[in-house]
Design a protein around this motif. Structure first.
Motif, PDB file in Angstrom:
ATOM      1  N   GLY A  15      24.090  -2.625  21.311  1.00 22.29           N
ATOM      2  CA  GLY A  15      22.729  -2.376  20.863  1.00 22.29           C
ATOM      3  C   GLY A  15      22.413  -3.241  19.661  1.00 22.29           C
ATOM      4  O   GLY A  15      23.267  -3.426  18.782  1.00 22.29           O
ATOM      5  N   TYR A  16      21.204  -3.786  19.637  1.00 18.26           N
ATOM      6  CA  TYR A  16      20.807  -4.643  18.519  1.00 18.26           C
ATOM      7  C   TYR A  16      20.013  -3.832  17.509  1.00 18.26           C
ATOM      8  O   TYR A  16      18.995  -3.213  17.843  1.00 18.26           O
ATOM      9  CB  TYR A  16      19.963  -5.817  19.021  1.00 18.26           C
ATOM     10  N   ASP A  17      20.492  -3.800  16.293  1.00 17.83           N
ATOM     11  CA  ASP A  17      19.835  -3.091  15.203  1.00 17.83           C
ATOM     12  C   ASP A  17      18.802  -4.025  14.562  1.00 17.83           C
ATOM     13  O   ASP A  17      19.155  -4.931  13.812  1.00 17.83           O
ATOM     14  CB  ASP A  17      20.883  -2.652  14.172  1.00 17.83           C
ATOM     15  N   ASN A  26      25.609  -3.594  17.462  1.00 17.51           N
ATOM     16  CA  ASN A  26      26.500  -2.443  17.317  1.00 17.51           C
ATOM     17  C   ASN A  26      27.102  -2.090  18.673  1.00 17.51           C
ATOM     18  O   ASN A  26      26.496  -2.315  19.713  1.00 17.51           O
ATOM     19  CB  ASN A  26      25.733  -1.219  16.788  1.00 17.51           C
ATOM     20  N   VAL A  78      27.313   5.320  17.884  1.00 13.61           N
ATOM     21  CA  VAL A  78      27.094   3.992  17.325  1.00 13.61           C
ATOM     22  C   VAL A  78      28.309   3.667  16.465  1.00 13.61           C
ATOM     23  O   VAL A  78      28.544   4.316  15.438  1.00 13.61           O
ATOM     24  CB  VAL A  78      25.813   3.930  16.474  1.00 13.61           C
ATOM     25  N   TYR A 123      19.240   5.966  12.943  1.00 14.02           N
ATOM     26  CA  TYR A 123      19.666   5.014  13.976  1.00 14.02           C
ATOM     27  C   TYR A 123      18.542   4.694  14.965  1.00 14.02           C
ATOM     28  O   TYR A 123      18.802   4.088  16.010  1.00 14.02           O
ATOM     29  CB  TYR A 123      20.861   5.588  14.743  1.00 14.02           C
ATOM     30  N   SER A 136      16.218   2.539  15.026  1.00 10.25           N
ATOM     31  CA  SER A 136      15.892   1.129  15.271  1.00 10.25           C
ATOM     32  C   SER A 136      16.741   0.523  16.381  1.00 10.25           C
ATOM     33  O   SER A 136      16.475  -0.592  16.842  1.00 10.25           O
ATOM     34  CB  SER A 136      16.067   0.306  13.986  1.00 10.25           C
ATOM     35  N   LEU A 137      17.743   1.249  16.858  1.00 10.15           N
ATOM     36  CA  LEU A 137      18.630   0.742  17.904  1.00 10.15           C
ATOM     37  C   LEU A 137      18.149   1.052  19.318  1.00 10.15           C
ATOM     38  O   LEU A 137      18.763   0.614  20.288  1.00 10.15           O
ATOM     39  CB  LEU A 137      20.034   1.335  17.723  1.00 10.15           C
TER      40      LEU A 137
END
Length: 222
Positions: free
Chosen positions: A7-9, A16, A70, A124, A126-127
């Protein structure tokens, strides 16, 4: 379920490791704390999960109990049950459908996967964890050969508009992107279609106690 993804934060500009899996008894305290963070007052504290309810979920329908980690930290969960639902008998409250959160109303012979709860730790969000959990449940619908996934969505900004807009008018403005509702907008972007707003769906002052019933149809059902 056991699925590893990246997953891109967006907030921190880094990737992540995400782990989608079933949740278990040793996750209960984490899940409860996430609910407290995600649904602060005026959301009714009595609607937060307790350990007895979570234990009941695992006993009744463990396939419908998933969480997402995460980098090894539990950051969200989604809980579902099976029910038999038709358009003629669709009106309900969250309490009546879920047995007041116990899932004692689970019907393994039903046609619909029903969303009991979806919750993500605000730290979390934003993921895109909610979308990952939702997609995993769509896969469950296909795997179980059910007709659809259905859930009642909060309308947390409706209290700002209820003096001037009916629930239907509010939802239509959200659909047309003239109003951005954090829950309904997310669900629409995740592939859900609106069915109808329901009065007295859940005790939630921000939603004026309404819930928007939404669905995702299984394209492979048959």
């Amino acid at each position: 379920m056991d699925k590893w993804i990246y997953g891109y934060d967006r907030a921190r500009s880094r990737f992540n490791h995400l782990h989608l899996r079933n949740y278990y008894e040793n996750d209960f305290e984490d899940l409860i704390q996430i609910q407290k963070k995600a649904f602060p007052p005026p959301f009714p504290p009595e609607l937060w999960w307790n350990k007895e309810q979570l234990a009941n979920h695992l006993e009744i329908f463990p396939q419908g109990c998933i969480c997402i980690e995460v980098d090894g930290v539990v950051a969200g969960s989604m809980t579902t049950m099976i029910t038999d639902m038709t358009n003629e008998t669709i009106d309900h409250s969250w309490d009546s459908m879920t047995g007041e959160g116990t899932m004692n109303t689970h019907n393994p012979e039903g046609n619909t996967l029903y969303v009991v709860d979806l919750c993500v730790d605000p730290d979390y969000r934003s993921l895109g964890l909610g979308r990952q959990l939702t997609q995993a449940m769509y896969e469950n619908v296909v795997h179980l050969n059910l007709e659809r996934l259905v859930g009642g969505a909060r309308m947390p900004l409706y209290h700002k508009y209820h003096q001037e807009l009916t629930p239907e008018e509010y939802v239509n403005l959200v659909i047309r992107a003239e109003i951005k509702d954090p829950v309904i907008t997310f669900l629409l972007k995740s592939g859900r279609s609106p069915i109808k707003p329901m009065a007295d769906y859940i005790k939630d002052e921000e939603s004026c106690h309404y819930g928007l019933l939404t669905e995702w149809r299984n394209p492979f059902f048959g």
